[in-house]
Design a protein around this motif. Structure first.
Motif, PDB file in Angstrom:
ATOM      1  N   GLN A   1       0.876  -1.194   0.008  1.00  0.00           N
ATOM      2  CA  GLN A   1      -0.004  -0.002  -0.199  1.00  0.00           C
ATOM      3  C   GLN A   1       0.761   1.143   0.000  1.00  0.00           C
ATOM      4  O   GLN A   1       1.723   1.282   0.807  1.00  0.00           O
ATOM      5  CB  GLN A   1      -0.987  -0.171   1.237  1.00  0.00           C
ATOM      6  CG  GLN A   1      -1.992   1.131   1.286  1.00  0.00           C
ATOM      7  CD  GLN A   1      -3.069   1.100   0.468  1.00  0.00           C
ATOM      8  OE1 GLN A   1      -2.928   0.605  -0.750  1.00  0.00           O
ATOM      9  NE2 GLN A   1      -4.298   1.366   0.794  1.00  0.00           N
ATOM     10  N   LYS A   2       0.589   2.344  -0.657  1.00  0.00           N
ATOM     11  CA  LYS A   2       1.326   3.445  -0.880  1.00  0.00           C
ATOM     12  C   LYS A   2       0.621   4.679  -0.153  1.00  0.00           C
ATOM     13  O   LYS A   2      -0.657   4.426   0.178  1.00  0.00           O
ATOM     14  CB  LYS A   2       1.265   4.139  -2.372  1.00  0.00           C
ATOM     15  CG  LYS A   2       1.673   3.073  -3.341  1.00  0.00           C
ATOM     16  CD  LYS A   2       3.208   2.930  -3.094  1.00  0.00           C
ATOM     17  CE  LYS A   2       3.980   1.939  -4.236  1.00  0.00           C
ATOM     18  NZ  LYS A   2       5.306   1.611  -3.989  1.00  0.00           N
ATOM     19  N   GLN A   3       1.325   5.437   0.551  1.00  0.00           N
ATOM     20  CA  GLN A   3       0.973   6.326   1.521  1.00  0.00           C
ATOM     21  C   GLN A   3      -0.116   7.388   0.627  1.00  0.00           C
ATOM     22  O   GLN A   3      -1.058   7.789   1.192  1.00  0.00           O
ATOM     23  CB  GLN A   3       2.150   7.354   2.079  1.00  0.00           C
ATOM     24  CG  GLN A   3       1.699   8.400   2.834  1.00  0.00           C
ATOM     25  CD  GLN A   3       0.710   7.568   4.176  1.00  0.00           C
ATOM     26  OE1 GLN A   3       1.355   6.801   4.870  1.00  0.00           O
ATOM     27  NE2 GLN A   3      -0.320   8.332   4.312  1.00  0.00           N
ATOM     28  N   VAL A   4       0.301   7.625  -0.518  1.00  0.00           N
ATOM     29  CA  VAL A   4      -0.606   8.563  -1.455  1.00  0.00           C
ATOM     30  C   VAL A   4      -1.842   8.169  -1.663  1.00  0.00           C
ATOM     31  O   VAL A   4      -2.804   8.694  -1.740  1.00  0.00           O
ATOM     32  CB  VAL A   4       0.033   8.973  -2.672  1.00  0.00           C
ATOM     33  CG1 VAL A   4       0.368   7.792  -3.790  1.00  0.00           C
ATOM     34  CG2 VAL A   4      -0.738  10.240  -3.430  1.00  0.00           C
ATOM     35  N   VAL A   5      -1.966   6.708  -1.839  1.00  0.00           N
ATOM     36  CA  VAL A   5      -3.296   5.972  -2.017  1.00  0.00           C
ATOM     37  C   VAL A   5      -4.101   6.107  -0.740  1.00  0.00           C
ATOM     38  O   VAL A   5      -5.550   6.307  -0.643  1.00  0.00           O
ATOM     39  CB  VAL A   5      -3.098   4.483  -2.227  1.00  0.00           C
ATOM     40  CG1 VAL A   5      -4.344   3.744  -2.491  1.00  0.00           C
ATOM     41  CG2 VAL A   5      -2.227   4.555  -3.695  1.00  0.00           C
ATOM     42  N   LYS A   6      -3.462   5.922   0.566  1.00  0.00           N
ATOM     43  CA  LYS A   6      -4.359   6.071   1.873  1.00  0.00           C
ATOM     44  C   LYS A   6      -4.927   7.574   1.885  1.00  0.00           C
ATOM     45  O   LYS A   6      -5.851   7.857   2.418  1.00  0.00           O
ATOM     46  CB  LYS A   6      -3.245   5.679   3.030  1.00  0.00           C
ATOM     47  CG  LYS A   6      -2.836   4.401   2.856  1.00  0.00           C
ATOM     48  CD  LYS A   6      -2.084   4.328   4.307  1.00  0.00           C
ATOM     49  CE  LYS A   6      -1.443   2.969   4.436  1.00  0.00           C
ATOM     50  NZ  LYS A   6      -0.425   2.457   5.491  1.00  0.00           N
ATOM     51  N   ASN A   7      -3.987   8.564   1.257  1.00  0.00           N
ATOM     52  CA  ASN A   7      -4.412   9.979   1.334  1.00  0.00           C
ATOM     53  C   ASN A   7      -5.737  10.050   0.535  1.00  0.00           C
ATOM     54  O   ASN A   7      -6.786  10.843   0.977  1.00  0.00           O
ATOM     55  CB  ASN A   7      -3.538  10.852   0.980  1.00  0.00           C
ATOM     56  CG  ASN A   7      -2.278  10.657   2.073  1.00  0.00           C
ATOM     57  OD1 ASN A   7      -2.407  10.329   3.154  1.00  0.00           O
ATOM     58  ND2 ASN A   7      -0.948  11.197   1.453  1.00  0.00           N
ATOM     59  N   LEU A   8      -5.660   9.375  -0.650  1.00  0.00           N
ATOM     60  CA  LEU A   8      -6.727   9.575  -1.639  1.00  0.00           C
ATOM     61  C   LEU A   8      -8.083   9.021  -1.145  1.00  0.00           C
ATOM     62  O   LEU A   8      -9.065   9.180  -1.499  1.00  0.00           O
ATOM     63  CB  LEU A   8      -6.365   9.063  -2.966  1.00  0.00           C
ATOM     64  CG  LEU A   8      -5.073   9.977  -3.740  1.00  0.00           C
ATOM     65  CD1 LEU A   8      -4.763   9.236  -4.980  1.00  0.00           C
ATOM     66  CD2 LEU A   8      -5.916  11.010  -4.304  1.00  0.00           C
ATOM     67  N   ASN A   9      -7.867   7.743  -0.523  1.00  0.00           N
ATOM     68  CA  ASN A   9      -8.842   6.860   0.066  1.00  0.00           C
ATOM     69  C   ASN A   9      -9.669   7.739   1.267  1.00  0.00           C
ATOM     70  O   ASN A   9     -10.753   7.113   1.626  1.00  0.00           O
ATOM     71  CB  ASN A   9      -8.632   5.819   0.620  1.00  0.00           C
ATOM     72  CG  ASN A   9      -8.340   4.728  -0.698  1.00  0.00           C
ATOM     73  OD1 ASN A   9      -8.904   4.886  -1.877  1.00  0.00           O
ATOM     74  ND2 ASN A   9      -7.402   3.770  -0.839  1.00  0.00           N
ATOM     75  N   GLU A  10      -8.918   8.717   1.868  1.00  0.00           N
ATOM     76  CA  GLU A  10      -9.627   9.476   3.108  1.00  0.00           C
ATOM     77  C   GLU A  10     -10.833   9.899   2.872  1.00  0.00           C
ATOM     78  O   GLU A  10     -11.182  10.798   2.238  1.00  0.00           O
ATOM     79  CB  GLU A  10      -8.500  10.523   3.383  1.00  0.00           C
ATOM     80  CG  GLU A  10      -8.648  10.841   4.754  1.00  0.00           C
ATOM     81  CD  GLU A  10      -7.527  11.991   5.203  1.00  0.00           C
ATOM     82  OE1 GLU A  10      -7.434  13.124   4.807  1.00  0.00           O
ATOM     83  OE2 GLU A  10      -6.409  11.445   5.542  1.00  0.00           O
ATOM     84  N   GLU A  11     -11.789   9.551   3.858  1.00  0.00           N
ATOM     85  CA  GLU A  11     -13.154  10.056   3.792  1.00  0.00           C
ATOM     86  C   GLU A  11     -13.446   9.872   5.256  1.00  0.00           C
ATOM     87  O   GLU A  11     -12.791   9.626   6.169  1.00  0.00           O
ATOM     88  CB  GLU A  11     -14.156   9.092   3.228  1.00  0.00           C
ATOM     89  CG  GLU A  11     -14.207   9.241   1.486  1.00  0.00           C
ATOM     90  CD  GLU A  11     -15.138   8.530   0.887  1.00  0.00           C
ATOM     91  OE1 GLU A  11     -15.795   9.229  -0.009  1.00  0.00           O
ATOM     92  OE2 GLU A  11     -15.328   7.406   1.333  1.00  0.00           O
ATOM     93  N   THR A  12     -14.814  10.681   5.595  1.00  0.00           N
ATOM     94  CA  THR A  12     -15.525  10.516   6.814  1.00  0.00           C
ATOM     95  C   THR A  12     -16.803  10.082   6.807  1.00  0.00           C
ATOM     96  O   THR A  12     -17.445  10.235   5.847  1.00  0.00           O
ATOM     97  CB  THR A  12     -15.476  12.182   7.611  1.00  0.00           C
ATOM     98  OG1 THR A  12     -16.001  13.031   6.669  1.00  0.00           O
ATOM     99  CG2 THR A  12     -13.880  12.582   7.924  1.00  0.00           C
ATOM    100  N   THR A  13     -17.443   9.658   7.988  1.00  0.00           N
ATOM    101  CA  THR A  13     -18.594   9.079   7.812  1.00  0.00           C
ATOM    102  C   THR A  13     -19.667  10.148   8.361  1.00  0.00           C
ATOM    103  O   THR A  13     -18.975  11.256   9.122  1.00  0.00           O
ATOM    104  CB  THR A  13     -18.888   7.862   8.816  1.00  0.00           C
ATOM    105  OG1 THR A  13     -18.453   8.250  10.184  1.00  0.00           O
ATOM    106  CG2 THR A  13     -17.818   6.804   8.343  1.00  0.00           C
ATOM    107  N   PHE A  14     -21.020  10.005   8.477  1.00  0.00           N
ATOM    108  CA  PHE A  14     -21.801  10.882   8.736  1.00  0.00           C
ATOM    109  C   PHE A  14     -21.748  11.249  10.548  1.00  0.00           C
ATOM    110  O   PHE A  14     -21.678  12.217  11.004  1.00  0.00           O
ATOM    111  CB  PHE A  14     -23.222  10.685   8.414  1.00  0.00           C
ATOM    112  CG  PHE A  14     -24.360  11.526   9.179  1.00  0.00           C
ATOM    113  CD1 PHE A  14     -24.386  12.736   8.479  1.00  0.00           C
ATOM    114  CD2 PHE A  14     -25.228  11.055   9.965  1.00  0.00           C
ATOM    115  CE1 PHE A  14     -25.595  13.676   9.020  1.00  0.00           C
ATOM    116  CE2 PHE A  14     -26.029  11.943  10.730  1.00  0.00           C
ATOM    117  CZ  PHE A  14     -26.371  13.298   9.989  1.00  0.00           C
ATOM    118  N   LEU A  15     -21.495  10.136  11.080  1.00  0.00           N
ATOM    119  CA  LEU A  15     -21.250  10.150  12.731  1.00  0.00           C
ATOM    120  C   LEU A  15     -20.242  10.783  13.131  1.00  0.00           C
ATOM    121  O   LEU A  15     -20.328  11.588  13.940  1.00  0.00           O
ATOM    122  CB  LEU A  15     -21.390   8.567  13.072  1.00  0.00           C
ATOM    123  CG  LEU A  15     -22.791   7.810  13.111  1.00  0.00           C
ATOM    124  CD1 LEU A  15     -22.586   6.540  13.669  1.00  0.00           C
ATOM    125  CD2 LEU A  15     -23.863   8.716  13.870  1.00  0.00           C
TER     126      LEU A  15
END
Length: 371
Positions: free
Chosen positions: A95-109
């Protein structure tokens, strides 16, 4: 190896995904081959370098300087690939760090959690100064980068300032008969401070020349005050402003999102100002309509917003009694004031305080386990 699970899709979607994946592979493997000596790290985040020394930042986690190009549309393509095609986070092995950054999201809660944290710390600190730093802190605890959280809060702050100031300017002209000289002075101070804050934000985001001039002016003042480590402080300030300039690209490339944020903030502020009208109706009064009371509440908010005391406690209550004198009968205006502040402020402080206490205890336990 890229692991994706594709459901039934047309040939067009397959072709689109192949093109995007090829682009990702080219960026990753080209970076791995050429960027061993050129790769620059900012915290834990990587920036890809090209042959001509122009760095390409795929996310705002990366350090954005004068020789850096931020590819803001790449995140949009990534989101489409992840949400519409893969229906899950995209993973590389390794896994690449930049990929982790691009996958970053938050939930409604999570968003609700950050909102409660922001409200509580804004309410208990002077001039509401503690809300955003604590939101950034708890977002960082949830592995959300400071760059992304800062940008989100910056968008929210600009939107809130624009809406509340617009409400205030329209409302004050409609309610001049309710204002005495003291309220007028506080209104001017409150609006001036909020306009100054908004102007500084917009200058920091969109104008490199004006922000540089402000830094030079501040540096001269700090030199006269003989502040220690002045050069380091100026460098940090310039670095922060550089991030704001990077945010300008985001504003320009996501105008629809900015418009949606303004509309959402308008609805939020409208509901907040409507509390006074609902309390008015709860007492069985009907002399004033919703529009009149909402605009009066808008004037009250703008009047006390410049007070640096936590939650503008005391001033808001006094302003309510003065501004709504004649709207509520004298025998119930004190009760109306207490009910209004209880619902719009103290109840939120109580609920958000309980929530923050639970979160703090949970965070401490998790920290002890990690140690």
């Amino acid at each position: 190896m890229l692991n994706l699970r594709f459901s039934k899709m047309g040939s067009l979607k397959i072709l689109l995904s192949i093109i995007i994946l090829l682009l990702i592979c080219v960026l990753v493997f080209n970076s791995k081959k050429q960027g061993k000596d050129e790769k620059q790290e900012y915290g834990e985040k990587n920036v890809f370098n090209s042959n001509n020394e122009i760095k390409t930042a795929l996310t705002l986690n990366d350090k954005i300087q004068n020789d850096t190009i931020w590819c803001g549309t790449f995140q949009l393509l990534w989101n489409d690939l992840k949400n519409n095609l893969a229906k899950q986070n995209i993973e590389f092995n390794p896994q690449k760090q930049v990929v982790k950054n691009l996958n970053e999201e938050t939930t409604f809660l999570q968003d609700i959690k950050y909102a409660l944290i922001g409200f509580f710390f804004s309410a208990v600190t002077p001039a509401a100064s503690g809300g955003q730093p604590m939101q950034i802190y708890y977002m960082h605890k949830d592995k959300i980068s400071v760059a992304n959280s800062t940008l989100a809060l910056l968008v929210n702050l600009c939107s809130f300032q624009i809406i509340t100031l617009t409400f205030a300017f329209i409302s004050v002209f409609l309610n001049t008969s309710h204002l005495n000289s003291g309220l007028v002075c506080f209104f001017i101070i409150g609006v001036s401070l909020n306009m100054s804050a908004l102007a500084l934000l917009l200058i920091g985001i969109f104008s490199k020349k004006l922000s540089a001039a402000l830094i030079r002016f501040a540096e001269k003042i700090l030199k006269k005050l003989k502040i220690k480590n002045l050069e380091n402080k100026v460098e940090k300030l310039e670095s922060e402003l550089t991030k704001y300039h990077g945010s300008a690209k985001y504003f320009k490339e996501h105008r629809i999102l900015m418009l949606k944020t303004l509309v959402t903030t308008f609805i939020q502020v409208l509901f907040y100002y409507s509390i006074t009208y609902l309390i008015y109706c709860a007492f069985g009064l009907n002399g004033y309509n919703a529009f009149q009371l909402i605009t009066l509440q808008s004037v009250l908010y703008a009047t006390v917003s410049g007070i640096p005391s936590p939650g503008a406690v005391g001033v808001t209550e006094g302003g309510f009694l003065s501004l709504f004198n004649g709207v509520f009968p004298n025998e119930i205006i004190s009760s109306a004031m207490l009910l209004n502040r209880g619902v719009s402020f103290y109840l939120y402080v109580l609920l958000s305080g309980i929530f923050v206490s639970v979160i703090s205890i949970k965070t401490k336990k998790e920290t002890k386990k990690d140690v």
